[in-house]
Design an enzyme around this catalytic site. Structure first.
Site, PDB file in Angstrom:
ATOM      1  N   GLU A 116       0.821  -1.207   0.000  1.00  0.00           N
ATOM      2  CA  GLU A 116       0.000   0.000   0.000  1.00  0.00           C
ATOM      3  C   GLU A 116       0.858   1.261   0.000  1.00  0.00           C
ATOM      4  OE1 GLU A 116      -3.052   0.100  -0.566  1.00  0.00           O
ATOM      5  OE2 GLU A 116      -3.851  -1.874  -0.058  1.00  0.00           O
ATOM      6  N   ASP A 256      -4.340 -10.237  -8.239  1.00  0.00           N
ATOM      7  CA  ASP A 256      -4.736  -9.415  -9.381  1.00  0.00           C
ATOM      8  C   ASP A 256      -3.622  -8.601 -10.037  1.00  0.00           C
ATOM      9  OD1 ASP A 256      -4.624  -7.974  -7.031  1.00  0.00           O
ATOM     10  OD2 ASP A 256      -6.433  -6.825  -7.379  1.00  0.00           O
ATOM     11  N   GLU A 349     -18.220  -6.979  -2.873  1.00  0.00           N
ATOM     12  CA  GLU A 349     -16.887  -7.556  -2.812  1.00  0.00           C
ATOM     13  C   GLU A 349     -16.885  -8.996  -3.318  1.00  0.00           C
ATOM     14  OE1 GLU A 349     -13.636  -5.608  -1.063  1.00  0.00           O
ATOM     15  OE2 GLU A 349     -14.908  -5.049  -2.755  1.00  0.00           O
ATOM     16  N   GLU A 370     -12.202  -0.447 -10.144  1.00  0.00           N
ATOM     17  CA  GLU A 370     -11.786  -1.377 -11.201  1.00  0.00           C
ATOM     18  C   GLU A 370     -12.767  -1.479 -12.358  1.00  0.00           C
ATOM     19  OE1 GLU A 370      -9.258  -2.128  -7.771  1.00  0.00           O
ATOM     20  OE2 GLU A 370     -11.442  -1.993  -7.967  1.00  0.00           O
TER      21      GLU A 370
END
Length: 652
Positions: A116, A256, A349, A370
């Site tokens: 992050e 991902d 989610e 996304e």
């Protein structure tokens, strides 16, 4: 199809589309209004943060307060910098850069996520630095003196101890003052270890310090060397033993962006090793994970079905497929994903593909970008008006379901649209950015990405990383005529100068060639010129290739030719677009570009393992040996940084 209707263009670069093509029911004027509405959306949230939360990390939009969620260093402001630049807000961009340069520091006793911190903070600082320091962007700050770059390098140095592992795969967390805690978990995610290459690679090329790029590439190679026999990777791995602790393979949670950065690292840096890995990984994903039009999770070794679930992080995949040129499955998958959004107003989610209901315990929507990101890329590639309709629907959902007193709220339950008092920094870095770009593209683009001087690669956090010569050509060390020169020393060959044609603004440098570049060995052009770099041409500087219609190629070839030795390290991704008067009558198939599939790209470059003439087992053995050698070299550099500059002791 007549020749007049054909138009070839590069993906990622504004092409020859008509700006009048908009969605059915969406006029050009309405597209402008929608773009302006998204702009207001950004400032509603940004002003709420600056008024009620700054300098804390993130806004609590319901209670109009702030919270520190990462490191306590104005995270949302850093994450928003290049969005301010994209919106051409010179005053706020300049004042924000000035405040950060004067007030931000990372010598704090905080344990932070390596992943992050890299994608949000390091990426945000680097993107803003590249905009603020460059006249070509139109956003250069006269008083700026590389303060953000110095902060970025300081932050990266403080994260280097995380990479000091036997596998080269980093720990998930690191303390910014003390390095890795002795009790730190040795388990990390594949995305956490494999989604650092863009930011660290850009930093290496801006500072001429290769250690940052080396350690992150080692991490990728360490993960890939431990793939299964069917070229799948798991979700979590032990960074010391290299054993997979969760063997579920998928394209969503925990994996991902590993796929994303394989392709984008190649596009930005031109390192073909990333392309080879992406080709194999993508081929395996489409074979074992694609359950048309959805994607499932399987065991990485046996490919046995583990979990028939759509999770919201998978929604980046169609956008990645656009960049890869595989548009037809992207269209199908986007339609499936968007059907979930239309059903609930947001994407949960988790959505169970067996029951076709929201997965229990995964009902939230934390303002993720996304699906909007993929919508933007598909509209850019196809100009199909339905993607503007989709964008309008998503904007409406956010305005009526997520807007709250001081910003935009998480949706804790998509079935009942219950709001939660959180607003992640990526809402301003990505969600709003891609939505604004979508409508600006339809209105007639006028922004840094579409009309600026460079081709931009978006990081996984949506930060703008330009394909400048310093970033994209620096490893070539003047191997190619017109390459960017670095490692300058003070000797030149007068004879070499006299024998080369001179043009205005050409630069004369002698390049240090003692440090080898193994990834490019064997790829150097036969006519390369060592020790001298002529000035860059327009196309070399911006890495833009202009492709003429096939009828004109013969004439162009007879009139112009590249100097001997000129090569390009990027794949040409082109679309064949049909101009029409009534776009609403076009089917999906009519909008699909003629593209080069990853399998055909693989054939062009050759299968990596076959080229090496090794069976799979020997290939893996060699990969382990290469990885261990590179890790050993990088660890020596990490120890030097730890001991000399940060005062850390090596982690045992």
């Amino acid at each position: 199809m007549s020749a007049a209707k054909k138009c070839l263009l590069l993906i990622l670069i504004a092409g020859c589309f008509s700006s009048e093509i908009v969605a059915e029911g969406v006029t050009k004027e309405e597209a402008i209004q929608l773009r302006d509405e998204v702009r207001e959306m950004f400032y509603h949230a940004f002003d709420g943060y600056m008024t009620h939360a700054f300098p804390r990390d993130e806004l609590r939009p319901l209670s109009c307060g702030g919270e520190d969620t990462l490191g306590g260093y104005a995270l949302t402001l850093i994450d928003s910098l290049d969005t301010l630049a994209l919106l051409d807000d010179k005053d706020r961009f300049a004042s924000s850069v000035d405040w950060i340069g004067k007030n931000l520091q990372f010598d704090i006793n905080k344990t932070v996520s390596v992943f992050e911190t890299t994608i949000r903070v390091l990426g945000g600082l680097l993107s803003a630095h590249l905009i603020a320091s460059d006249y070509n962007t139109g956003m250069r700050i006269p008083s700026y003196d590389d303060e953000l770059l110095h902060l970025a390098e300081d932050l990266a140095k403080r994260m280097l101890p995380a990479f000091d592992t036997p596998t080269g795969i980093p720990f998930g967390s690191v303390n910014l003052q003390h390095g890795v805690d002795e009790n730190e978990s040795k388990i990390t995610s594949t995305a956490g270890g494999g989604t650092l290459t863009l930011e660290f690679g850009v930093l290496s090329r801006l500072t001429n310090n290769p250690i940052y790029e080396q350690v992150t590439k080692n991490a990728v190679l360490g993960l890939w060397a431990r793939r299964s026999k069917i070229n799948l990777v798991g979700a979590h791995i032990d960074v010391f033993s290299g054993e997979w602790t969760q063997k579920d393979a998928g394209i969503g949670t925990s994996i991902d962006s590993f796929y994303e950065y394989l392709l984008k690292a190649y596009l930005l840096f031109g390192d073909e090793e990333y392309l080879f890995i992406f080709q194999e990984a993508y081929k395996a994903a489409m074979h074992y994970l694609f359950n048309d039009p959805w994607y499932v999770e399987v065991n990485m070794n046996s490919a046995a079905l583990v979990w028939p679930l759509f999770n919201s992080l998978q929604a980046f995949w169609p956008g990645l497929q656009v960049l890869a040129g595989d548009i037809e499955p992207a269209i199908k998958t986007h339609a499936a994903f968007f059907s979930v959004w239309k059903r609930y107003g947001f994407t949960p989610e988790g959505f169970n593909l067996a029951t076709f209901n929201v997965q229990q315990g995964q009902k939230s929507y934390p303002l993720r970008p996304e699906l909007i990101e993929s919508t933007y890329w598909l509209y850019k590639a196809t100009r199909n008006p339905k993607y503007l309709d989709a964008g309008r629907d998503m904007l409406t959902s956010l305005q009526y379901g997520a807007r709250c007193t001081c910003g935009y709220c998480h949706i804790s339950d998509v079935e009942h649209h219950q709001q939660d008092d959180h607003m992640e920094s990526f809402f301003l870095a990505e969600t709003v950015k891609y939505l604004w770009l979508l409508f600006d593209l339809a209105a007639g683009p006028d922004n840094l990405v579409e009309n600026g001087p460079y081709k931009y690669i978006f990081s996984t956090e949506g930060h703008l990383l330009p394909s400048t010569p310093q970033i994209s050509l620096s490893t070539e060390h003047c191997s190619y005529l017109g390459a960017y020169c670095r490692n300058i020393i003070n000797q030149t060959s007068d004879n070499a100068k006299k024998n080369l044609p001179m043009e205005k603004n050409q630069s004369e440098y002698l390049v240090e060639t003692s440090s080898p570049q193994p990834s490019f060995s064997g790829l150097l052009p036969s006519g390369m010129i060592k020790g001298f770099c002529p000035g860059l041409t327009y196309s070399q500087r911006f890495r833009i290739s202009f492709v003429a219609h096939e009828d004109n190629l013969a004439n162009d070839a007879s009139n112009e030719s590249d100097p001997p030795g000129v090569q390009t390290s990027s794949i040409l991704l082109v679309l064949n677009h049909t101009s029409v008067e009534n776009p609403s009558e076009i089917s999906d198939a009519d909008h699909v570009a003629h593209h080069q599939s990853p399998s055909s790209i693989s054939e062009d470059f050759g299968d990596h393992q076959e080229d090496r003439g090794l069976p799979v087992s020997e290939t893996r053995k060699e990969e382990y040996q290469e990885s261990e050698t590179q890790i050993s070299e990088s660890q020596e550099r990490i120890h030097q940084v730890n001991e000399v500059e940060l005062g850390h002791q090596p982690h045992s």
